[in-house]
Design a protein around this motif. Structure first.
Motif, PDB file in Angstrom:
ATOM      1  N   UNK A 121       0.851  -1.196  -0.023  1.00 47.28           N
ATOM      2  CA  UNK A 121      -0.054  -0.036  -0.073  1.00 47.28           C
ATOM      3  C   UNK A 121       0.699   1.224   0.016  1.00 47.28           C
ATOM      4  N   UNK A 122       1.816   1.185   0.641  1.00 43.26           N
ATOM      5  CA  UNK A 122       2.821   2.492   0.905  1.00 43.26           C
ATOM      6  C   UNK A 122       3.562   2.604  -0.322  1.00 43.26           C
ATOM      7  N   UNK A 123       3.874   1.388  -1.066  1.00 47.83           N
ATOM      8  CA  UNK A 123       4.595   1.995  -2.317  1.00 47.83           C
ATOM      9  C   UNK A 123       3.749   2.191  -3.348  1.00 47.83           C
ATOM     10  N   UNK A 124       2.546   1.784  -3.265  1.00 49.22           N
ATOM     11  CA  UNK A 124       1.425   2.210  -4.214  1.00 49.22           C
ATOM     12  C   UNK A 124       1.460   3.570  -4.061  1.00 49.22           C
ATOM     13  N   UNK A 125       0.887   4.283  -2.551  1.00 53.00           N
ATOM     14  CA  UNK A 125       0.565   5.653  -2.354  1.00 53.00           C
ATOM     15  C   UNK A 125       1.751   6.545  -2.881  1.00 53.00           C
ATOM     16  N   UNK A 126       3.054   6.040  -2.598  1.00 53.67           N
ATOM     17  CA  UNK A 126       4.189   7.004  -2.678  1.00 53.67           C
ATOM     18  C   UNK A 126       4.161   7.225  -4.402  1.00 53.67           C
ATOM     19  N   UNK A 127       4.046   6.296  -4.969  1.00 53.35           N
ATOM     20  CA  UNK A 127       4.073   6.450  -6.853  1.00 53.35           C
ATOM     21  C   UNK A 127       2.856   7.281  -7.081  1.00 53.35           C
ATOM     22  N   UNK A 128       1.756   6.749  -6.618  1.00 51.94           N
ATOM     23  CA  UNK A 128       0.613   7.436  -6.843  1.00 51.94           C
ATOM     24  C   UNK A 128       0.591   8.914  -6.614  1.00 51.94           C
ATOM     25  N   UNK A 129       0.769   9.279  -5.620  1.00 52.45           N
ATOM     26  CA  UNK A 129       0.784  10.708  -5.160  1.00 52.45           C
ATOM     27  C   UNK A 129       1.879  11.660  -6.139  1.00 52.45           C
ATOM     28  N   UNK A 130       3.016  10.915  -6.207  1.00 54.42           N
ATOM     29  CA  UNK A 130       4.186  11.408  -7.183  1.00 54.42           C
ATOM     30  C   UNK A 130       3.477  11.664  -8.664  1.00 54.42           C
ATOM     31  N   UNK A 131       2.806  10.658  -8.872  1.00 53.93           N
ATOM     32  CA  UNK A 131       2.210  10.929 -10.526  1.00 53.93           C
ATOM     33  C   UNK A 131       1.111  11.809 -10.612  1.00 53.93           C
ATOM     34  N   UNK A 132       0.277  11.925  -9.654  1.00 59.45           N
ATOM     35  CA  UNK A 132      -1.028  12.538  -9.548  1.00 59.45           C
ATOM     36  C   UNK A 132      -1.466  13.613  -8.758  1.00 59.45           C
ATOM     37  N   UNK A 133      -0.388  14.043  -7.936  1.00 57.41           N
ATOM     38  CA  UNK A 133      -0.470  15.301  -7.020  1.00 57.41           C
ATOM     39  C   UNK A 133       0.739  16.006  -7.064  1.00 57.41           C
ATOM     40  N   UNK A 134       0.665  17.226  -7.795  1.00 57.26           N
ATOM     41  CA  UNK A 134       1.939  18.179  -7.843  1.00 57.26           C
ATOM     42  C   UNK A 134       2.733  18.437  -6.535  1.00 57.26           C
ATOM     43  N   UNK A 135       1.965  18.839  -5.560  1.00 62.41           N
ATOM     44  CA  UNK A 135       2.630  19.184  -4.389  1.00 62.41           C
ATOM     45  C   UNK A 135       3.241  18.040  -3.584  1.00 62.41           C
ATOM     46  N   UNK A 136       2.851  16.802  -3.638  1.00 60.35           N
ATOM     47  CA  UNK A 136       3.273  15.598  -3.170  1.00 60.35           C
ATOM     48  C   UNK A 136       4.857  15.243  -4.075  1.00 60.35           C
ATOM     49  N   UNK A 137       4.722  15.481  -5.448  1.00 61.28           N
ATOM     50  CA  UNK A 137       5.806  15.382  -6.216  1.00 61.28           C
ATOM     51  C   UNK A 137       6.741  16.393  -6.125  1.00 61.28           C
TER      52      UNK A 137
END
Ligand SMILES: [Zn+2]
Length: 422
Positions: free
Chosen positions: A27-43
Motif C-alpha cells: 500500500x505504501x509503495x502504491x501511495x508513494x508512486x500514485x501521489x508522485x504521479x497525480x498530485x503536484x504538491x506531493x511530487x
C-alpha cells in the motif's frame, strides 16, 4: 461461524501479522508512486527531498520523506486553491468537499473512500434495521462519513445535526432511534433533557448503541451511559484529513487502526519512527485516490500496542490522543504528557493538586512530583504514586514531595521544565 458476524471485512481486519506487513508495504509503495504521479504538491515534496518514489519499498522507507504539517497544508491550499496540488481530481469531480480548521479543504471522491467508518460502526454493533441519529455537523467529514457508513450497513439515517436538544429528544423518541452518533456530552444533554421532560429514558427510548467522538470520553460518563441506561458506548478516533482513524472493538481497550491508513508514532524532533508502547507524534499516511496523504504530522501525541486483541483483529491499537506535541516534555528519551499524568493521578483522591518539576542534576534529568495533600502523606502513598506513574507514563519519578494545601497555585502547569543544559 458465529464469530465472523463481528467483522465487516474479516479478511482485512484479521490478516495474520506477516500478511499485514506485506499488505502495508504494498500500500505504501502504491501511495508513494500514485501521489508522485497525480498530485503536484506531493511530487514537489519528493523532489525537494531528492527521493524517487521507487525508493519507497515499504513502511520503513517512509522515514526518508519529510513529514507535512497542517500549517503546511493550509499554506499550500491558500497559495494554490482550493486543494494546494494535494488532490488528484478537480473540485467539480469530488463527491464531497469538507472543511477542516485552518481553513483547509478535504475532497472525497466517493462514499467508498470513507468505508473505514462502516467497519467501525459494524464493530460497534450497528446492523441492518438500525435507525441512527447523526448529530455531528455536515460541515466536517465525521458527520457525512458515518451517514454513508450506516447506509452501507443497511441502516436508516436521521441527520439531525447538532443543537436544539428538545427537538432531538422528540425525534429520538418518536422514531425509536437505536443508534446515536455524536459527542458524549451531547448525548448526556439529550438524556438529561428527556428526563426533565418527564420521560423514563430506559423505558421510553430504544437507544442501545452510542458511537461517540470529537471530545474525550470520560470514564465516569461512559459508566453512566452503560450502567444506568444500558447503552453500548463505542469511542471513535477521528482526524480531520482522513476521517476515521481508529475505533474501539467490544474489548474497549484502545483504538484499532483502520487498514486504509498507515499510522506512525514518530519522534517529533527527528521524524524517526518509534516502536510500540512509546509516546510520540502521530503521523498518518492515507491511501486515498483523491487526497493521498503521506506522513501527515497531526501534532497529536499517542502510542500504540501490537499485542494481540482478544477480538481477533490484528491491527495495532492506539492508546488515544494523549495531548499535543507542544505540551509534552521529553525526559530520558520518553515523552511525559500532562494528560497521562492527570490520568495516573486521578487514582489518588487524597491529592488535591500536583505538579511535575523537571530539573538537571549531575548532567541527568530529575523528575520530581509535588503533590498537595488533603491529609498527611505516607511512604505507602508515595510508592503507589510512583508505580502508577511509571506504569502509565513509563517515566520513573526520582522524587515525590508532599506539600501542604495551597502550596501549588490554582492556575498551574502540570509539567514545569526547569532544565538548563550546560
Ligand atoms: Zn479488538
Amino acid at each position: 461461524m458465529a464469530i465472523r458476524e463481528e467483522y465487516l471485512d474479516p479478511q482485512l481486519e484479521m490478516m495474520p501479522p506477516g500478511e499485514r506487513e506485506e499488505y502495508f508495504d504494498q500500500k505504501v509503495r502504491w501511495v508513494a508512486q500514485y501521489a508522485f504521479d497525480n498530485t503536484p504538491a506531493n511530487r514537489n515534496r519528493f523532489e525537494q527531498a531528492g527521493i524517487d518514489p521507487s525508493q519507497i519499498r515499504g513502511v520503513k522507507d517512509l522515514e526518508k520523506i519529510p513529514p507535512i504539517t497542517r500549517d503546511e497544508i493550509v499554506e499550500l491550499q491558500s497559495k494554490n486553491p482550493p486543494f494546494g496540488g494535494l488532490c488528484s481530481i478537480e473540485a467539480t469531480k469530488a463527491y464531497w468537499i469538507f472543511y477542516s480548521p485552518g481553513p483547509a479543504y478535504v475532497p472525497v471522491g466517493s462514499p467508498e473512500e470513507v468505508d473505514t467508518a462502516a467497519k467501525a460502526a459494524y464493530a460497534a454493533g450497528v446492523r441492518r434495521g438500525d435507525i441512527a441519529m447523526v448529530t455531528l455537523p455536515t460541515l466536517f467529514i465525521a458527520g457525512p462519513a458515518f451517514e454513508a457508513a450506516f447506509h452501507r450497513i443497511g441502516g436508516t439515517v436521521v441527520p439531525t445535526g447538532p443543537g436544539n436538544t428538545e427537538l432531538q429528544v422528540q425525534i429520538m423518541h418518536d422514531l425509536c432511534i437505536s443508534t446515536f452518533w455524536g459527542t458524549p456530552s451531547f448525548l448526556a444533554s439529550i438524556i438529561d433533557r428527556a428526563e426533565k421532560m418527564g420521560y423514563d429514558f430506559c423505558k421510553d427510548f430504544a437507544l442501545r448503541n452510542a458511537l461517540v467522538s470529537t471530545e474525550k470520553l470520560s470514564p465516569s460518563l461512559r459508566k453512566r451511559f452503560e450502567q444506568d441506561y444500558g447503552i453500548n458506548v463505542t469511542d471513535i478516533l477521528g482526524s480531520g484529513f482522513v476521517g476515521l482513524l481508529g475505533y474501539e472493538c467490544r474489548e474497549k481497550s484502545g483504538f484499532h487502526v483502520a487498514e486504509e491508513i498507515w499510522m506512525e508514532v514518530v519522534d517529533p524532533t527527528t521524524g524517526k519512527q518509534l516502536g510500540p508502547e512509546k509516546v510520540g507524534e502521530l503521523a498518518l499516511t492515507y491511501f486515498s485516490k483523491t487526497f493521498p496523504l503521506i506522513r501527515y504530522r497531526t501534532g497529536d501525541l499517542s502510542s500504540y500496542t501490537n499485542k494481540p486483541c482478544p477480538c481477533g483483529r490484528t491491527s495495532p491499537r492506539l492508546s488515544g490522543i494523549l495531548g499535543r506535541v507542544g505540551e509534552s516534555a521529553k525526559v530520558r528519551g520518553l515523552f511525559l504528557v500532562p494528560r497521562q499524568l492527570e490520568e495516573a493521578m486521578s487514582d489518588f483522591p487524597q491529592v488535591s493538586r500536583f505538579q511535575v518539576i523537571l530539573s538537571r542534576e549531575n548532567q541527568k534529568d530529575m523528575v520530581t512530583l509535588q503533590a498537595e495533600l488533603k491529609e498527611g502523606g505516607s511512604g505507602v502513598l508515595a510508592k503507589a504514586i510512583e508505580d502508577k506513574v511509571q506504569n502509565l507514563c513509563r517515566v520513573r519519578l526520582d522524587k515525590i514531595e508532599f506539600l501542604s494545601p495551597s502550596s501549588i497555585p490554582e492556575e498551574h502547569k502540570v509539567i514545569v521544565d526547569n532544565r538548563v543544559w550546560q
